[in-house]
Design a protein around this motif. Structure first.
Motif, PDB file in Angstrom:
ATOM      1  N   GLY A 269     -12.423   5.861  -3.381  1.00 36.34           N
ATOM      2  CA  GLY A 269     -11.102   6.268  -2.913  1.00 36.34           C
ATOM      3  C   GLY A 269     -10.141   5.127  -2.666  1.00 36.34           C
ATOM      4  N   PRO A 270     -10.531   4.077  -1.906  1.00 37.91           N
ATOM      5  CA  PRO A 270      -9.599   2.972  -1.651  1.00 37.91           C
ATOM      6  C   PRO A 270      -9.581   1.898  -2.733  1.00 37.91           C
ATOM      7  CG  PRO A 270     -11.603   2.667  -0.370  1.00 37.91           C
ATOM      8  CD  PRO A 270     -11.755   3.977  -1.094  1.00 37.91           C
ATOM      9  N   SER A 271     -10.343   2.082  -3.807  1.00 46.15           N
ATOM     10  CA  SER A 271     -10.479   1.012  -4.799  1.00 46.15           C
ATOM     11  C   SER A 271      -9.153   0.656  -5.472  1.00 46.15           C
ATOM     12  CB  SER A 271     -11.507   1.405  -5.865  1.00 46.15           C
ATOM     13  OG  SER A 271     -11.086   2.557  -6.576  1.00 46.15           O
ATOM     14  N   GLY A 272      -8.302   1.651  -5.688  1.00 44.48           N
ATOM     15  CA  GLY A 272      -7.013   1.368  -6.324  1.00 44.48           C
ATOM     16  C   GLY A 272      -6.149   0.458  -5.478  1.00 44.48           C
TER      17      GLY A 272
ATOM     18  N   ALA B  11      -3.080   6.216  -6.377  1.00 47.61           N
ATOM     19  CA  ALA B  11      -2.870   7.551  -5.811  1.00 47.61           C
ATOM     20  C   ALA B  11      -3.874   8.551  -6.371  1.00 47.61           C
ATOM     21  CB  ALA B  11      -1.444   8.015  -6.086  1.00 47.61           C
ATOM     22  N   ALA B  12      -4.197   8.435  -7.661  1.00 48.72           N
ATOM     23  CA  ALA B  12      -5.149   9.361  -8.279  1.00 48.72           C
ATOM     24  C   ALA B  12      -6.534   9.216  -7.668  1.00 48.72           C
ATOM     25  CB  ALA B  12      -5.210   9.125  -9.788  1.00 48.72           C
ATOM     26  N   PHE B  13      -6.954   7.992  -7.374  1.00 49.69           N
ATOM     27  CA  PHE B  13      -8.256   7.806  -6.735  1.00 49.69           C
ATOM     28  C   PHE B  13      -8.261   8.394  -5.324  1.00 49.69           C
ATOM     29  CE2 PHE B  13      -9.713   4.772  -9.994  1.00 49.69           C
ATOM     30  CZ  PHE B  13     -11.040   5.175 -10.083  1.00 49.69           C
TER      31      PHE B  13
ATOM     32  N   ILE C   7       0.827  -1.205   0.000  1.00 52.33           N
ATOM     33  CA  ILE C   7       0.000   0.000   0.000  1.00 52.33           C
ATOM     34  C   ILE C   7       0.864   1.258   0.000  1.00 52.33           C
ATOM     35  CG2 ILE C   7      -1.634   1.355   1.379  1.00 52.33           C
ATOM     36  CD1 ILE C   7      -2.771  -1.299   2.403  1.00 52.33           C
ATOM     37  N   PHE C   8       1.904   1.266   0.824  1.00 54.98           N
ATOM     38  CA  PHE C   8       2.680   2.494   1.027  1.00 54.98           C
ATOM     39  C   PHE C   8       3.628   2.806  -0.129  1.00 54.98           C
ATOM     40  CE2 PHE C   8       1.521   0.954   5.297  1.00 54.98           C
ATOM     41  CZ  PHE C   8       0.731   2.014   5.686  1.00 54.98           C
ATOM     42  N   PRO C   9       4.378   1.833  -0.686  1.00 54.93           N
ATOM     43  CA  PRO C   9       5.161   2.163  -1.878  1.00 54.93           C
ATOM     44  C   PRO C   9       4.297   2.607  -3.055  1.00 54.93           C
ATOM     45  CG  PRO C   9       5.972   0.150  -0.894  1.00 54.93           C
ATOM     46  CD  PRO C   9       4.703   0.498  -0.179  1.00 54.93           C
ATOM     47  N   ALA C  10       3.131   1.982  -3.217  1.00 58.49           N
ATOM     48  CA  ALA C  10       2.246   2.405  -4.307  1.00 58.49           C
ATOM     49  C   ALA C  10       1.815   3.850  -4.114  1.00 58.49           C
ATOM     50  CB  ALA C  10       1.027   1.478  -4.372  1.00 58.49           C
ATOM     51  N   LEU C  11       1.478   4.215  -2.873  1.00 61.07           N
ATOM     52  CA  LEU C  11       1.117   5.599  -2.576  1.00 61.07           C
ATOM     53  C   LEU C  11       2.283   6.539  -2.852  1.00 61.07           C
ATOM     54  CD1 LEU C  11      -0.959   7.589  -1.350  1.00 61.07           C
ATOM     55  CD2 LEU C  11       0.013   7.053   0.891  1.00 61.07           C
ATOM     56  N   SER C  12       3.493   6.129  -2.470  1.00 57.45           N
ATOM     57  CA  SER C  12       4.678   6.969  -2.688  1.00 57.45           C
ATOM     58  C   SER C  12       4.965   7.152  -4.170  1.00 57.45           C
ATOM     59  CB  SER C  12       5.886   6.349  -1.993  1.00 57.45           C
ATOM     60  OG  SER C  12       5.695   6.260  -0.603  1.00 57.45           O
ATOM     61  N   ILE C  13       4.846   6.073  -4.944  1.00 57.63           N
ATOM     62  CA  ILE C  13       5.113   6.158  -6.382  1.00 57.63           C
ATOM     63  C   ILE C  13       4.158   7.133  -7.049  1.00 57.63           C
ATOM     64  CG2 ILE C  13       5.075   4.866  -8.560  1.00 57.63           C
ATOM     65  CD1 ILE C  13       5.838   2.371  -6.825  1.00 57.63           C
ATOM     66  N   GLY C  14       2.858   6.967  -6.754  1.00 59.51           N
ATOM     67  CA  GLY C  14       1.871   7.828  -7.386  1.00 59.51           C
ATOM     68  C   GLY C  14       1.969   9.274  -6.942  1.00 59.51           C
ATOM     69  N   LEU C  15       2.149   9.506  -5.647  1.00 61.58           N
ATOM     70  CA  LEU C  15       2.200  10.881  -5.146  1.00 61.58           C
ATOM     71  C   LEU C  15       3.475  11.598  -5.548  1.00 61.58           C
ATOM     72  CD1 LEU C  15       0.658  10.792  -1.547  1.00 61.58           C
ATOM     73  CD2 LEU C  15      -0.386  11.524  -3.699  1.00 61.58           C
TER      74      LEU C  15
ATOM     75  N   ALA D 261       5.144  -2.305 -16.116  1.00 59.56           N
ATOM     76  CA  ALA D 261       4.147  -1.342 -16.582  1.00 59.56           C
ATOM     77  C   ALA D 261       2.852  -1.475 -15.787  1.00 59.56           C
ATOM     78  CB  ALA D 261       3.881  -1.549 -18.074  1.00 59.56           C
ATOM     79  N   HIS D 262       2.426  -2.709 -15.544  1.00 57.47           N
ATOM     80  CA  HIS D 262       1.171  -2.947 -14.834  1.00 57.47           C
ATOM     81  C   HIS D 262       1.234  -2.398 -13.413  1.00 57.47           C
ATOM     82  CE1 HIS D 262      -2.729  -4.738 -14.988  1.00 57.47           C
ATOM     83  NE2 HIS D 262      -2.511  -5.611 -14.021  1.00 57.47           N
ATOM     84  N   MET D 263       2.340  -2.639 -12.728  1.00 53.91           N
ATOM     85  CA  MET D 263       2.490  -2.169 -11.351  1.00 53.91           C
ATOM     86  C   MET D 263       2.635  -0.648 -11.297  1.00 53.91           C
ATOM     87  SD  MET D 263       2.679  -2.618  -8.140  1.00 53.91           S
ATOM     88  CE  MET D 263       3.090  -1.433  -6.873  1.00 53.91           C
ATOM     89  N   GLY D 264       3.442  -0.092 -12.170  1.00 53.28           N
ATOM     90  CA  GLY D 264       3.643   1.353 -12.172  1.00 53.28           C
ATOM     91  C   GLY D 264       2.351   2.112 -12.422  1.00 53.28           C
ATOM     92  N   ILE D 265       1.594   1.675 -13.418  1.00 51.07           N
ATOM     93  CA  ILE D 265       0.322   2.336 -13.721  1.00 51.07           C
ATOM     94  C   ILE D 265      -0.658   2.149 -12.574  1.00 51.07           C
ATOM     95  CG2 ILE D 265      -1.654   2.333 -15.288  1.00 51.07           C
ATOM     96  CD1 ILE D 265       0.279   1.542 -17.533  1.00 51.07           C
ATOM     97  N   ALA D 266      -0.661   0.949 -11.979  1.00 46.41           N
ATOM     98  CA  ALA D 266      -1.554   0.694 -10.844  1.00 46.41           C
ATOM     99  C   ALA D 266      -1.272   1.653  -9.688  1.00 46.41           C
ATOM    100  CB  ALA D 266      -1.401  -0.751 -10.372  1.00 46.41           C
TER     101      ALA D 266
END
Length: 464
Positions: A364-367, A194-196, A22-30, A184-189
């Motif tokens: 909001g949490p769907s991503g 983060a966008a949601f 959850i946290f790395p994905a949030l960091s990547i997107g933000l 690509a799949h992970m990066g876009i995810a």
């Protein structure tokens, strides 16, 4: 090894990695969002872009810190619970994780302080450079972690000598067959997740009556990103599925709950309940030929069923059948949500339509839910292999007792619930506060980041 110790160790790692991702994905997107916001501020001079950048920097900092802590714990688990894996695959995974630390982590750690606390201490150019380096660092980290994990899914470039792998071609190891699709799949995810979150935050404050530029801009920017990336993610996911069918056909059969190899076109099990003992999918609702159309891009394509593979090589279809459908179902709902945003924007109702704003808060949490469901699908689908085709998970577990594994699992559940529950609570509190009002930046809840955090512990900075 004792199967109970194996099962408990698997459950522990699944629990810790589900928190961690959850946290790395949030960091990547933000991180990317912060770079865009600061660029917009430098380009236009509009204060609300800077306010948004400082506001989301706080949430990024919490997510980054939580990601680092949970990632370190997982590294220790390789020794405590998975010594067999470390011994066998260490010559590959060790260097790849070292490259991640020496490039991405050092880059992030080196510029994090400047990006967070250097607004009034360095010039605009150096500060923007630091923010860019944060974004580059998060993507670099994704590159190396996915290279390691993808090699475990589709290993190549190695030989096995004396019970461990010997690297022969590092280019093949890093750029293994599944790596481009999974990266690509992970990066876009991560960007979608983060966008949601950003869109849900904007929608929440629109529902509370705010109409200032900061809220409108963040809501609009997040929806534009979703409109671009959600359809692309569907295309990337399709190509990833074709790649998986080529290199891990039994995973595809388990995802689809397909037991028999059907000639002349394979039906899609829309819903059902796979039974691993009876070797059938109970109460299946089938759509003729749709499985072939999706998985082979042909009307009569053949997909091998699980009965074509030995029982000991089959993943648990009852888990990944539904985890995949959760991910795919949320993905289709995400695309629909983004399209609705475009239609409302064209009608001039984007900031006033309350039912759509409520939908965005719910989404909001769907991503993050889709992200975890996707990881469950890919990791459970790799079983019973830890390095696909080379080394089984049962060989990878450390020689520990079920009691030892059970105690450590209980400790992890307790500590993670307290520590990371607190971090999530703090993020939600910051979201509830929202970006600063344009006419009240001096108020306590919305002071600048440097002023509010000066001389205080990071988690003590939550506004009253």
């Amino acid at each position: 090894m004792n199967p109970s110790a194996l099962d408990l160790s698997r459950l522990q790692f699944a629990f810790t990695v589900s928190f961690h991702i959850i946290f790395p994905a949030l960091s990547i997107g933000l991180a990317g969002f912060l770079a865009v916001l600061e660029f917009a501020w430098l380009r236009t001079g509009k204060q609300h872009y800077k306010d948004l950048c400082q506001y989301w920097s706080r949430i990024f900092a919490v997510g980054f810190g939580m990601g680092v802590v949970s990632g370190v714990v997982m590294a220790y688990e390789f020794g405590t619970n998975w010594a067999g894996f470390s011994k066998f695959a260490g010559p590959v995974t060790g260097p790849l994780l070292t490259y991640e630390v020496m490039t991405a982590f050092f880059l992030e750690a080196g510029f994090l302080g400047i990006a967070l606390f250097g607004w009034e201490k360095v010039g605009k150019g150096p500060h923007f450079f630091a923010t860019l380096m944060l974004a580059v660092g998060t993507l670099t980290s994704t590159f190396w972690i996915l290279a390691s994990n993808s090699w475990m899914q589709t290993p190549q470039g190695i030989t096995v000598e004396n019970g461990h792998v010997v690297p022969q071609d590092w280019f093949q190891i890093i750029f293994n067959p599944s790596f481009p699709y999974r990266l690509a799949h992970m990066g876009i995810a991560a960007f979608i997740a983060a966008a949601f979150l950003v869109a849900a935050t904007g929608a929440f404050h629109l529902l509370r009556g705010r109409r200032d530029p900061a809220i409108k801009s963040s809501f609009s920017m997040a929806l534009w990103l979703l409109m671009i990336f959600t359809p692309i993610q569907a295309l990337v996911g399709d190509q990833h599925g074709l790649n998986t069918r080529k290199y891990q056909p039994v995973k595809i059969a388990a995802i689809e709950g397909l037991w028999e190899t059907e000639q002349g076109g394979t039906a899609l099990n829309l819903v059902g309940f796979p039974d691993m003992n009876a070797e059938e999918t109970r109460y299946a609702v089938k759509i003729p030929h749709l499985g072939s159309l999706i998985l082979t891009h042909s009307w009569n394509g053949v997909i091998r069923g699980m009965k074509d593979f030995p029982k000991e090589d089959r993943p648990n279809s009852s888990i990944i059948f539904w985890s995949f459908r959760i991910m795919a179902g949320l993905g289709m709902l995400m695309i629909l949500t983004a399209l609705l945003g475009v239609l409302l924007r064209r009608g001039g109702r984007l900031y006033e339509n309350r039912w759509f704003q409520r939908l965005m808060v719910i989404m909001g949490p769907s991503g993050f839910i889709a992200l975890i469901a996707g990881w469950i699908t890919t990791e459970v689908g790799r079983q019973p292999w830890v390095v696909y085709g080379y080394f089984r998970t049962s060989q990878a577990v450390s020689p520990i007792t079920p009691q030892e594994a059970g105690v450590s699992l209980l400790i992890f559940v307790t500590v993670y619930s307290l520590v990371f529950g607190t971090g999530i609570y703090y993020i939600l509190k910051l979201i509830r506060l929202g970006p600063p009002f344009p006419d009240s930046r001096s108020h306590t809840p919305h002071r600048g980041l440097d002023e509010e955090l000066s001389g205080r512990r990071p988690l003590a900075a939550a506004a009253d």
